[in-house]
Scaffold this motif. Sequence first.
Motif, PDB file in Angstrom:
ATOM      1  N   LEU A 154      87.521 -11.887 -38.996  1.00  0.00           N
ATOM      2  CA  LEU A 154      88.055 -13.232 -38.762  1.00  0.00           C
ATOM      3  C   LEU A 154      86.962 -14.237 -38.419  1.00  0.00           C
ATOM      4  CD1 LEU A 154      91.302 -12.122 -36.911  1.00  0.00           C
ATOM      5  CD2 LEU A 154      91.153 -13.167 -39.180  1.00  0.00           C
ATOM      6  N   MET A 155      85.833 -13.742 -37.918  1.00  0.00           N
ATOM      7  CA  MET A 155      84.695 -14.640 -37.627  1.00  0.00           C
ATOM      8  C   MET A 155      83.743 -14.729 -38.814  1.00  0.00           C
ATOM      9  SD  MET A 155      83.765 -13.988 -33.616  1.00  0.00           S
ATOM     10  CE  MET A 155      83.614 -12.238 -33.699  1.00  0.00           C
ATOM     11  N   GLY A 156      84.047 -13.969 -39.867  1.00  0.00           N
ATOM     12  CA  GLY A 156      83.190 -13.992 -41.055  1.00  0.00           C
ATOM     13  C   GLY A 156      81.851 -13.310 -40.845  1.00  0.00           C
ATOM     14  N   LYS A 157      81.823 -12.367 -39.881  1.00  0.00           N
ATOM     15  CA  LYS A 157      80.562 -11.653 -39.614  1.00  0.00           C
ATOM     16  C   LYS A 157      80.613 -10.249 -40.201  1.00  0.00           C
ATOM     17  CE  LYS A 157      79.473 -13.609 -35.099  1.00  0.00           C
ATOM     18  NZ  LYS A 157      79.405 -13.289 -33.658  1.00  0.00           N
ATOM     19  N   PRO A 158      79.457  -9.653 -40.500  1.00  0.00           N
ATOM     20  CA  PRO A 158      79.481  -8.253 -40.950  1.00  0.00           C
ATOM     21  C   PRO A 158      79.791  -7.323 -39.781  1.00  0.00           C
ATOM     22  CG  PRO A 158      77.217  -9.054 -40.825  1.00  0.00           C
ATOM     23  CD  PRO A 158      78.103 -10.225 -40.485  1.00  0.00           C
ATOM     24  N   TYR A 159      80.354  -6.178 -40.079  1.00  0.00           N
ATOM     25  CA  TYR A 159      80.548  -5.152 -39.044  1.00  0.00           C
ATOM     26  C   TYR A 159      79.528  -4.051 -39.293  1.00  0.00           C
ATOM     27  CZ  TYR A 159      82.349  -1.280 -36.333  1.00  0.00           C
ATOM     28  OH  TYR A 159      82.451  -0.237 -35.433  1.00  0.00           O
ATOM     29  N   VAL A 160      78.751  -3.751 -38.286  1.00  0.00           N
ATOM     30  CA  VAL A 160      77.728  -2.717 -38.447  1.00  0.00           C
ATOM     31  C   VAL A 160      78.273  -1.401 -37.881  1.00  0.00           C
ATOM     32  CG1 VAL A 160      75.367  -2.037 -37.909  1.00  0.00           C
ATOM     33  CG2 VAL A 160      75.931  -4.464 -38.252  1.00  0.00           C
ATOM     34  N   VAL A 161      78.453  -0.426 -38.771  1.00  0.00           N
ATOM     35  CA  VAL A 161      78.950   0.883 -38.331  1.00  0.00           C
ATOM     36  C   VAL A 161      77.808   1.596 -37.615  1.00  0.00           C
ATOM     37  CG1 VAL A 161      80.060   3.028 -39.083  1.00  0.00           C
ATOM     38  CG2 VAL A 161      80.378   0.943 -40.413  1.00  0.00           C
ATOM     39  N   PRO A 162      78.063   2.160 -36.419  1.00  0.00           N
ATOM     40  CA  PRO A 162      76.975   2.837 -35.709  1.00  0.00           C
ATOM     41  C   PRO A 162      76.299   3.890 -36.584  1.00  0.00           C
ATOM     42  CG  PRO A 162      78.941   2.726 -34.330  1.00  0.00           C
ATOM     43  CD  PRO A 162      79.341   2.243 -35.696  1.00  0.00           C
ATOM     44  N   ASN A 163      74.997   3.985 -36.445  1.00  0.00           N
ATOM     45  CA  ASN A 163      74.274   4.988 -37.223  1.00  0.00           C
ATOM     46  C   ASN A 163      73.537   5.954 -36.302  1.00  0.00           C
ATOM     47  OD1 ASN A 163      73.405   6.365 -39.434  1.00  0.00           O
ATOM     48  ND2 ASN A 163      71.675   5.008 -39.846  1.00  0.00           N
ATOM     49  N   TYR A 164      74.265   6.415 -35.305  1.00  0.00           N
ATOM     50  CA  TYR A 164      73.775   7.501 -34.454  1.00  0.00           C
ATOM     51  C   TYR A 164      74.934   8.488 -34.319  1.00  0.00           C
ATOM     52  CZ  TYR A 164      75.914   4.121 -31.236  1.00  0.00           C
ATOM     53  OH  TYR A 164      76.769   3.213 -30.663  1.00  0.00           O
ATOM     54  N   SER A 165      74.641   9.623 -33.707  1.00  0.00           N
ATOM     55  CA  SER A 165      75.658  10.688 -33.766  1.00  0.00           C
ATOM     56  C   SER A 165      76.703  10.564 -32.658  1.00  0.00           C
ATOM     57  CB  SER A 165      74.972  12.048 -33.669  1.00  0.00           C
ATOM     58  OG  SER A 165      74.643  12.301 -32.332  1.00  0.00           O
ATOM     59  N   VAL A 166      77.837  11.257 -32.874  1.00  0.00           N
ATOM     60  CA  VAL A 166      78.923  11.292 -31.887  1.00  0.00           C
ATOM     61  C   VAL A 166      78.409  11.830 -30.551  1.00  0.00           C
ATOM     62  CG1 VAL A 166      81.159  12.376 -31.349  1.00  0.00           C
ATOM     63  CG2 VAL A 166      80.740  11.474 -33.626  1.00  0.00           C
ATOM     64  N   CYS A 167      77.384  12.703 -30.589  1.00  0.00           N
ATOM     65  CA  CYS A 167      76.837  13.259 -29.344  1.00  0.00           C
ATOM     66  C   CYS A 167      76.411  12.157 -28.380  1.00  0.00           C
ATOM     67  CB  CYS A 167      75.628  14.141 -29.632  1.00  0.00           C
ATOM     68  SG  CYS A 167      76.039  15.692 -30.436  1.00  0.00           S
ATOM     69  N   VAL A 168      75.908  11.055 -28.898  1.00  0.00           N
ATOM     70  CA  VAL A 168      75.444   9.967 -28.031  1.00  0.00           C
ATOM     71  C   VAL A 168      76.626   9.428 -27.217  1.00  0.00           C
ATOM     72  CG1 VAL A 168      74.421   7.654 -28.003  1.00  0.00           C
ATOM     73  CG2 VAL A 168      73.561   9.378 -29.607  1.00  0.00           C
ATOM     74  N   GLU A 169      77.733   9.168 -27.903  1.00  0.00           N
ATOM     75  CA  GLU A 169      78.918   8.665 -27.190  1.00  0.00           C
ATOM     76  C   GLU A 169      79.480   9.738 -26.265  1.00  0.00           C
ATOM     77  OE1 GLU A 169      81.265   7.584 -30.611  1.00  0.00           O
ATOM     78  OE2 GLU A 169      80.564   5.508 -30.540  1.00  0.00           O
ATOM     79  N   CYS A 170      79.436  10.975 -26.735  1.00  0.00           N
ATOM     80  CA  CYS A 170      79.981  12.090 -25.960  1.00  0.00           C
ATOM     81  C   CYS A 170      79.229  12.246 -24.637  1.00  0.00           C
ATOM     82  CB  CYS A 170      79.862  13.354 -26.814  1.00  0.00           C
ATOM     83  SG  CYS A 170      80.697  14.770 -26.122  1.00  0.00           S
ATOM     84  N   LYS A 171      77.900  12.128 -24.705  1.00  0.00           N
ATOM     85  CA  LYS A 171      77.092  12.243 -23.483  1.00  0.00           C
ATOM     86  C   LYS A 171      77.378  11.073 -22.545  1.00  0.00           C
ATOM     87  CE  LYS A 171      75.336  16.091 -23.845  1.00  0.00           C
ATOM     88  NZ  LYS A 171      75.914  17.038 -22.896  1.00  0.00           N
ATOM     89  N   MET A 172      77.523   9.863 -23.125  1.00  0.00           N
ATOM     90  CA  MET A 172      77.824   8.699 -22.285  1.00  0.00           C
ATOM     91  C   MET A 172      79.186   8.859 -21.606  1.00  0.00           C
ATOM     92  SD  MET A 172      76.275   5.715 -24.674  1.00  0.00           S
ATOM     93  CE  MET A 172      76.677   4.333 -23.651  1.00  0.00           C
ATOM     94  N   ASN A 173      80.083   9.619 -22.224  1.00  0.00           N
ATOM     95  CA  ASN A 173      81.396   9.871 -21.624  1.00  0.00           C
ATOM     96  C   ASN A 173      81.379  11.084 -20.690  1.00  0.00           C
ATOM     97  OD1 ASN A 173      82.943   7.737 -22.719  1.00  0.00           O
ATOM     98  ND2 ASN A 173      82.951   8.735 -24.709  1.00  0.00           N
ATOM     99  N   GLU A 174      80.193  11.666 -20.523  1.00  0.00           N
ATOM    100  CA  GLU A 174      79.990  12.773 -19.576  1.00  0.00           C
ATOM    101  C   GLU A 174      80.894  13.974 -19.853  1.00  0.00           C
ATOM    102  OE1 GLU A 174      80.190  11.162 -15.614  1.00  0.00           O
ATOM    103  OE2 GLU A 174      78.455   9.875 -15.936  1.00  0.00           O
ATOM    104  N   ASN A 175      81.128  14.255 -21.136  1.00  0.00           N
ATOM    105  CA  ASN A 175      81.899  15.453 -21.481  1.00  0.00           C
ATOM    106  C   ASN A 175      81.032  16.701 -21.341  1.00  0.00           C
ATOM    107  OD1 ASN A 175      84.394  14.249 -22.406  1.00  0.00           O
ATOM    108  ND2 ASN A 175      83.234  13.449 -24.138  1.00  0.00           N
ATOM    109  N   VAL A 176      81.678  17.821 -21.053  1.00  0.00           N
ATOM    110  CA  VAL A 176      80.980  19.104 -21.137  1.00  0.00           C
ATOM    111  C   VAL A 176      80.902  19.453 -22.618  1.00  0.00           C
ATOM    112  CG1 VAL A 176      81.095  21.564 -20.584  1.00  0.00           C
ATOM    113  CG2 VAL A 176      81.869  19.862 -18.903  1.00  0.00           C
ATOM    114  N   CYS A 177      79.695  19.806 -23.071  1.00  0.00           N
ATOM    115  CA  CYS A 177      79.510  20.067 -24.502  1.00  0.00           C
ATOM    116  C   CYS A 177      80.363  21.259 -24.947  1.00  0.00           C
ATOM    117  CB  CYS A 177      78.032  20.339 -24.779  1.00  0.00           C
ATOM    118  SG  CYS A 177      77.711  20.634 -26.520  1.00  0.00           S
ATOM    119  N   ARG A 178      80.977  21.145 -26.110  1.00  0.00           N
ATOM    120  CA  ARG A 178      81.827  22.235 -26.620  1.00  0.00           C
ATOM    121  C   ARG A 178      80.998  23.496 -26.876  1.00  0.00           C
ATOM    122  NH1 ARG A 178      86.258  20.628 -24.697  1.00  0.00           N
ATOM    123  NH2 ARG A 178      87.314  22.286 -25.829  1.00  0.00           N
ATOM    124  N   TYR A 179      79.703  23.308 -27.150  1.00  0.00           N
ATOM    125  CA  TYR A 179      78.861  24.485 -27.357  1.00  0.00           C
ATOM    126  C   TYR A 179      78.723  25.290 -26.066  1.00  0.00           C
ATOM    127  CZ  TYR A 179      77.732  23.058 -32.082  1.00  0.00           C
ATOM    128  OH  TYR A 179      77.828  22.742 -33.418  1.00  0.00           O
TER     129      TYR A 179
END
Length: 254
Positions: A154-179
């Motif tokens: 709606l603002m006519g701007k591009p959307y940049v899809v993150p180009n790093y892994s889900v692990c980055v978000e997972c660590k920021m959410n302080e999850n215990v790793c499934r491994y």
Amino acid sequence: MKKQPKPKVAFFDFTDCEGCQLQFANMGDTLLALTELVDIVSFREIMSEAADEYDIAFIEGSITTDNDVLRIKKIRDKAKVLITLGACATIAGVNGIKNRSPLEAAKKIVYGDKADIISSIKAMPVHEVVKVDYAINGCPVYIPEVVSVLKCLLMGKPYVVPNYSVCVECKMNENVCRYEKDQECMGPVTRAGCNSWCINNGNRCYGCRGLVEKPATDAAKDIMQKYGLKVEDILNSFTLYNDSMGEKYDQEFK
Ligand code: SF4
Ligand code: SF4
Ligand code: SF4
């Protein structure tokens, strides 16, 4: 001052389960707020009317027949902006599993003695056939990301899809790793943007958002090193989505 007409929005589905449109339809107050800014003129899941004229086209589903190719080209010709909604449309999603077998063999498995009369081509994401302006990953789409894309649109701007892994978000959410729990997880090679949705809810990542660019170098290296993982090993374990990555997958991993 004369009020500008609201842009007209239409939804189209191809080969898919319609789960991403359902997510959109369930946005509640956000959907109502959106209708202040746009006119939704076609959306089969929430209304019976359908219009032939539209400015913005949301596309759900993969391209899997010659007829799909013709149809998506016609939609592209009409739409000023075209947005893919979900994994099926953005990376071919689970439909890409079909591409693992020669086409004739896949048709035989699914349609048996009717295989010869069924029109079917390899499963393709929409961008392999027409230009895509915005891509929303996920199976299904993650609503906070849909809202971010809508704001950019709606603002006519591009959307940049993150180009790093889900692990980055997972660590920021302080999850215990499934491994740590002796489970495999596709997070180290999967493109972020879902705020590690599944892991936050006690599940693992199945890779529905597709691969990060160059996962061997950009993935969460500390996770991979800590658990003695190799990109190839993870990819061999998870084929629900990553056989649909088309040429990129073929070139890098096959
Ligand atoms: S991406 Fe997943 S939820 Fe969305 S339409 Fe495809 S199969 Fe359904
Ligand atoms: S491997 Fe999975 S569970 Fe472990 S940190 Fe990465 S995304 Fe989270
Ligand atoms: S955690 Fe993985 S499977 Fe779940 S939504 Fe995110 S990318 Fe998809």
